[in-house]
Design a protein around this motif. Sequence first.
Motif, mmCIF file in Angstrom:
data_model
loop_
_atom_site.group_PDB
_atom_site.id
_atom_site.type_symbol
_atom_site.label_atom_id
_atom_site.label_comp_id
_atom_site.label_asym_id
_atom_site.label_seq_id
_atom_site.Cartn_x
_atom_site.Cartn_y
_atom_site.Cartn_z
ATOM 1 N N UNK A 36 38.419 36.659 33.262
ATOM 2 C CA UNK A 36 37.044 36.489 33.750
ATOM 3 C C UNK A 36 37.120 36.039 35.209
ATOM 4 N N UNK A 37 36.303 36.643 36.056
ATOM 5 C CA UNK A 37 36.140 36.170 37.437
ATOM 6 C C UNK A 37 34.920 35.269 37.458
ATOM 7 N N UNK A 42 28.323 32.490 42.912
ATOM 8 C CA UNK A 42 28.115 33.863 43.386
ATOM 9 C C UNK A 42 28.706 34.864 42.403
ATOM 10 N N UNK A 43 28.061 36.030 42.345
ATOM 11 C CA UNK A 43 28.590 37.128 41.541
ATOM 12 C C UNK A 43 28.994 38.288 42.453
ATOM 13 N N UNK A 44 29.190 37.966 43.738
ATOM 14 C CA UNK A 44 29.458 39.014 44.734
ATOM 15 C C UNK A 44 30.767 39.752 44.483
ATOM 16 N N UNK A 63 32.743 39.617 33.277
ATOM 17 C CA UNK A 63 32.056 39.129 34.474
ATOM 18 C C UNK A 63 31.555 37.701 34.265
ATOM 19 N N UNK A 64 31.818 36.834 35.224
ATOM 20 C CA UNK A 64 31.424 35.442 35.065
ATOM 21 C C UNK A 64 30.970 34.812 36.365
ATOM 22 N N UNK A 65 30.625 33.531 36.255
ATOM 23 C CA UNK A 65 30.195 32.741 37.410
ATOM 24 C C UNK A 65 30.424 31.275 37.046
ATOM 25 N N UNK A 66 30.636 30.422 38.035
ATOM 26 C CA UNK A 66 30.747 28.973 37.809
ATOM 27 C C UNK A 66 29.663 28.297 38.632
ATOM 28 N N UNK A 67 28.708 27.693 37.942
ATOM 29 C CA UNK A 67 27.556 27.105 38.636
ATOM 30 C C UNK A 67 27.683 25.580 38.668
ATOM 31 N N UNK A 68 27.506 25.001 39.866
ATOM 32 C CA UNK A 68 27.527 23.542 40.015
ATOM 33 C C UNK A 68 26.170 22.994 39.606
ATOM 34 N N UNK A 69 26.166 21.980 38.742
ATOM 35 C CA UNK A 69 24.898 21.381 38.305
ATOM 36 C C UNK A 69 24.864 19.904 38.698
ATOM 37 N N UNK A 70 23.660 19.382 38.835
ATOM 38 C CA UNK A 70 23.496 17.983 39.226
ATOM 39 C C UNK A 70 23.938 17.074 38.086
ATOM 40 N N UNK A 80 29.538 30.580 33.298
ATOM 41 C CA UNK A 80 28.750 31.606 32.618
ATOM 42 C C UNK A 80 29.663 32.784 32.356
ATOM 43 N N UNK A 81 29.955 33.055 31.091
ATOM 44 C CA UNK A 81 30.908 34.124 30.753
ATOM 45 C C UNK A 81 30.166 35.288 30.121
ATOM 46 N N UNK A 82 30.389 36.475 30.657
ATOM 47 C CA UNK A 82 29.708 37.654 30.131
ATOM 48 C C UNK A 82 28.300 37.814 30.675
#
Length: 291
Positions: A36-37, A42-44, A63-70, A80-82
Amino acid sequence: MRQTIDLHTHSTASDGAMPPADLVALADRKRLAALALTDHDTIAGLSAAAKAAAAFSELIFIPGVEISAAFPNGTLHILGLGVDPNHDDLIQVLKRLRIARNQRNTKMIARLQQLGLDISMQEVLAYAGQNRTDEPDQIISRVHMAEALRRKGLVQTAKQAFQKYLGPGTPGYIAKDRLSPAEAIGFIRRAGGVAALAHPVQLRYGNWAELERILRELIDLGLESIEAYHTDHTPDQTRHYLDLARRNDLLVVGGSDFHGSTKAEAKLGQPRVPVSCLTESRFANKLLTIS
Ligand code: AMP
Ligand code: MN
Ligand code: MN
Ligand code: MN
């Protein structure tokens, strides 16, 4: 049959050193069953990675993303995977975060200049490889500022750049805008992804009971998974996270948090994450049919 997977990696679309297509090729050379990337905010890089992955029949690309949360204490990152890279709400919220980030970058560089450091936005962008045309939505982070400071000889190492100028509590630091945990999880799930708590060790919880309390709050918000395996976890921590997953009916995931040369200690494919995390999970259909 390939046995291990890596579901947490970064490319040049965020603060990794390797372009998405090269990362995919490396994953195939390492004989991973799935990659997984998960670039920061970003999903660029996903379309280039997916295109490259099409050439490798034994590698599943997720396809993935890593989101920073407060979060009040420590670092809360949600994987976020898939996720669907074409989901409009996800695209829009990531764009919003990128604009806020660019404003923060401008302010931080102005502060560095006020501190007498000879550093410009152009130099940071150049070191981030912003001149490439294939990833216009690349994010620029403190990692790129650290690298620019190092290459100009203003610090000895990137680590020192964080200690003196870029880390929390130093004069150059400005916090970035973050989504709430509910928003981060919500955007991931609406885009069809599985929301996973990344590297729980970075939450800086006081004890196991406190971690479980935090975890249950996140589950109430829609969290479905926990990253039990990670470069920064000790074997004891991994065992404990596996136990928490079992008790709370969470999908177990894991990965290296590979960044290439910007985080040399993280090696692609390590720690070894069993492919059964994907194939035997109740999310298997969701995660295995998207590439
Ligand atoms: P940003 O998203 O711009 O706040 O930058 C966060 C990134 O900086 C993280 O993803 C890490 O890769 C990196 N980072 C944070 N703290 C340090 C540190 N003390 N030393 C080296 N890299 C760090
Ligand atoms: Mn990073
Ligand atoms: Mn992270
Ligand atoms: Mn990461």
